[in-house]
Write an enzyme that holds these catalytic residues in place. Structure first.
Site, short mmCIF file in Angstrom:
data_model
loop_
_atom_site.label_atom_id
_atom_site.label_comp_id
_atom_site.label_asym_id
_atom_site.label_seq_id
_atom_site.Cartn_x
_atom_site.Cartn_y
_atom_site.Cartn_z
N THR A 1 0.83 -1.21 0.00
CA THR A 1 0.00 0.00 0.00
C THR A 1 0.86 1.26 0.00
OG1 THR A 1 -0.18 -0.31 2.39
CG2 THR A 1 -2.04 -0.99 1.06
N ASP B 1 8.42 -5.47 7.72
CA ASP B 1 7.57 -4.27 7.65
C ASP B 1 8.41 -3.01 7.47
OD1 ASP B 1 5.31 -2.63 7.70
OD2 ASP B 1 5.19 -2.56 9.87
N LYS C 1 12.07 3.08 6.87
CA LYS C 1 12.09 2.38 8.16
C LYS C 1 13.36 1.57 8.36
CE LYS C 1 7.21 1.49 9.24
NZ LYS C 1 6.26 0.36 9.47
N CYS D 1 -6.72 -7.02 21.43
CA CYS D 1 -7.01 -5.76 22.10
C CYS D 1 -5.85 -4.77 22.14
CB CYS D 1 -7.47 -6.01 23.54
SG CYS D 1 -8.69 -7.32 23.72
N CYS E 1 -5.07 -1.25 20.24
CA CYS E 1 -5.70 0.00 20.66
C CYS E 1 -5.44 0.31 22.14
CB CYS E 1 -7.22 -0.06 20.43
SG CYS E 1 -7.69 0.03 18.70
#
Length: 700
Positions: A256, A321, A348, A624, A627
């Site tokens: 992307t 990544d 990166k 979880c 976030c």
């Protein structure tokens, strides 16, 4: 609330009459952007100019008087989440964005709201994308303001009123989690926008739309589609030869183009930065073979038709990544006695690249922070020389990776000062462990990432976490791209500091993770000024001039992937989102900073056994933590679940099932059973007990 468009129009007209250019609001075109230095008081495009240098010729604020900067005005934004926008300023009007893609038009002298546009992102969509509901700003062109909304819409607004002129859906497949966080760019009457979502299994592309009508002009895919189908163009024919098998079709492929672009009008070349693969695991994605073009690449394309020109891949077969979506800068440099037209990037992966932007030839590449995945870049081949130290796919278990997947430099823009010749780079040292999944685990859920990799959890032991945190450092580097070395550096305790702005006043401005706006001497790095802004300032500041006065604006608001995910490693500040603007001699005051909860409510009973809590911890960190922070330790942006009240505990299963989907909390009822939800709640209770014991310990 009904907008008063007539009042907004009158205000905008009044502002235009008091500025140098009495014209239609946002009356920007390619000629104005190309000649931006003739209008140094404006900031008309994302990087101010097409070359994205983020250098301002303004010099009324300079190294000799910057300590006289004071608060001119501030404007509170609607949502206290991450703020990453670069403000656009044209003829006395500022156009900017906050969280959830809300657009604001402000009087650039006073901060007075002229109009506001809320694209009303569906609340349930807000938990279906990476790295917070941030937005990096708008573009303006011939009286319109262009927004890439989080849910994948490209929206054109009337710059005078904020009314929608047109909108298009850029999403290729609504079954997948496509998002937009990047700012559009406009070249030759075409609005250019990419998408995000690689971790969620999408195929990357950049699309061009007619700025007047919204009609699609062309689309450039960054990775191949199903090999059973014909390749869309020459670029995809080239790329397909570098992929193996067809597993990436299910996983999306990734690639992307979620942030950076630059444009050279002379060469008529558009440069796009391409992101990571989907999944990260190279064995699952491509049978562990091939370069996987155009992942982690800079790609030059023709903006007229979207045709491929050249590419340079920073990380072939990327499995860490290590995106190449980071900010790119165009400049003309004297290298070995020859003037070269270059493109510069510090992605990166930790190398600073200088590339001939006409041909894609690599001119130099050097490390700007410590790394362990490669020893150097081979100048004969242009390829990094890999080490076994960071090869987590070798079957030997988890490996410590430098830099981490958050990178040696992330999205925060750098700047280039042609007077000093330095690039001002917001760098960081980061470390993480990665371990390959033994078997592919693919969960078809819009709020669950599928990367084919286990990211070992942070230890729960606070002392160990503090030691790990000390290995995460922020750094501002004045990088000499010709000598390929640091001219000076400034160290920060925390990673994830803001983008930079350099000016003709021998200044470099930067916001910090701990809530400060700072100015340094561009030539020496001496700190000359700082002011509190109450929250993390990640976005790159801008400077502009109205009626002879120079202003400096910081977009402020803590958030994004670092504080959301890492929690305990993050500098814990409240997400107080606002526009904060300074000028010489001003004496305004910010409201006092919001306080983060310091006292725990009554503790809930802990009923789960230790072995159950181990399972629960894995579940929490899998579903979880992105976030609410690893090990339920929040970074101060979203609620710290350790502080849940007894009422919230009573509603826990309902909330996880979707009772608060209208407040951005995704529903997990399709993948979690009631007993799983209770086990996760027990883990949160356990972490509350841990925190209570820690708070009761005497201070050292």
């Amino acid at each position: 609330m009904k907008r008063n468009y007539a009042v907004a129009a009158v205000l905008l007209a009044a502002i235009a009459c008091t500025t140098v250019h009495a014209r239609t609001p946002a009356d920007v075109n390619g000629e104005r952007i190309v000649n931006a230095d003739k209008e140094p008081g404006n900031w008309m495009s994302h990087g101010r100019t097409y070359d994205e240098q983020r250098f301002s010729p303004l010099g009324k604020v300079h190294a000799g008087n910057v300590d006289k900067l004071g608060l001119a005005w501030t404007h509170k934004l609607d949502i206290d989440r991450g703020v990453e926008a670069t403000a656009i300023v044209v003829d006395g009007v500022m156009y900017t964005t906050g969280a959830a893609s809300i657009v604001y038009a402000l009087d650039a002298r006073t901060g007075k709201l002229l109009w506001k546009y809320d694209p009303k992102i569906a609340i349930e969509a807000m938990g279906q994308g990476c790295c917070d509901i941030i937005n990096r700003g708008v573009a303006v062109w011939k009286g319109k303001v262009y927004l890439g909304a989080f849910d994948g819409r490209l929206i054109a607004l009337d710059a005078r009123t904020g009314k929608v002129a047109w909108e298009v859906d850029t999403v290729l497949d609504h079954k997948k989690s496509y998002t937009i966080s990047g700012a559009p760019r406009i070249v030759k009457g075409k609005v250019l926008i990419g998408n995000g979502g690689a971790e969620y299994g999408v195929r990357g592309y950049v699309t061009a739309y007619d700025a007047d009508s919204g009609k699609q002009a062309w689309r450039f895919f960054t990775v191949p589609g199903d090999p059973k189908d014909p390749a869309e163009n020459k670029a995809m024919e080239i790329a397909l030869k570098t992929w193996h098998g067809n597993n990436w079709v299910k996983w999306g492929g990734g690639g992307t183009a979620w942030d950076s672009m630059a444009y050279d009008p002379e060469l008529n070349q558009l440069y796009i930065g391409v992101g990571n693969g989907s999944p990260w695991n190279y064995n699952f994605r491509s049978e562990g073979k091939g370069d996987n073009l155009f992942l982690s690449s800079i790609v030059a394309i023709n903006p007229d038709n979207g045709e491929y020109i050249w590419h340079y891949q920073t990380t072939p077969g990327d499995r860490w990544d290590y995106t190449a979506t980071q900010h790119m800068i165009l400049a003309d440099l004297d290298i070995k006695g020859r003037k070269r037209k270059v493109i510069m990037q510090a992605p990166k992966n930790g190398f600073f690249y200088v590339i001939d932007r006409a041909t894609g030839e690599l001119l130099s590449a050097e490390k700007f922070v410590p790394i362990n995945w490669a020893t150097h870049v081979d100048m004969a081949t242009g390829r990094p020389v890999l080490t076994p130290d960071a090869d987590y796919l070798d079957g030997k278990g988890a490996k410590v990776i430098l830099p981490s997947f958050l990178g040696a430099h992330s999205w925060q823009p750098m700047s280039f000062n042609p007077k000093t010749g330095y690039v001002y780079l917001p760098a960081q040292e980061s470390v993480a462990q990665l371990e390959a999944q033994k078997e592919p685990l693919f969960i078809p859920h819009k709020s669950v990432v599928n990367i084919g990799v286990e990211v070992p959890d942070l230890p729960e032991d606070t002392k160990i976490v503090k030691q790990i945190r000390s290995a995460w450092k922020g750094r501002l580097i004045a990088w000499d791209p010709v000598a390929q070395k640091a001219a000076w550096t400034q160290e920060y305790e925390s990673a994830w500091n803001g983008g930079t702005l350099s000016t003709a006043g021998n200044l470099v401005f930067q916001g910090t993770a701990d809530g400060r706006a700072v100015a340094y001497a561009a030539d020496t790095g001496k700190k000359l000024w700082e002011a509190k802004v109450n929250s993390g300032a990640m976005a790159a500041p801008v400077t502009y001039e109205v009626n002879g006065e120079q202003y400096v604006t910081f977009m402020v608001g803590w958030g994004g992937v670092f504080p959301l995910l890492t929690g305990a490693l993050s500098y814990k500040v409240q997400a107080d989102a606002r526009v904060v603007t300074f000028k010489l001699g001003a004496s305004g005051k910010l409201p006092p900073p919001k306080l983060i909860a310091a006292s725990l409510p009554p503790l809930q009973p802990l009923n789960a056994a230790p072995e159950q809590l181990k399972t629960a911890r894995t579940m929490f960190n899998g579903f979880c933590a992105s976030c609410h922070g690893l090990n339920a330790a929040s970074g101060g942006v979203l609620p710290d679940l350790r502080y849940m009240t007894s009422k919230t505990h009573g509603m826990f299963a309902a909330i996880v099932s979707g009772a608060r989907i209208n407040r951005g909390m995704p529903a997990f009822s399709s993948i979690l059973k009631p007993e799983d939800m209770e086990l996760i709640r027990q883990y949160v209770i356990k972490r509350s007990h841990d925190l209570d014991a820690e708070l009761k310990q005497p201070a050292p």
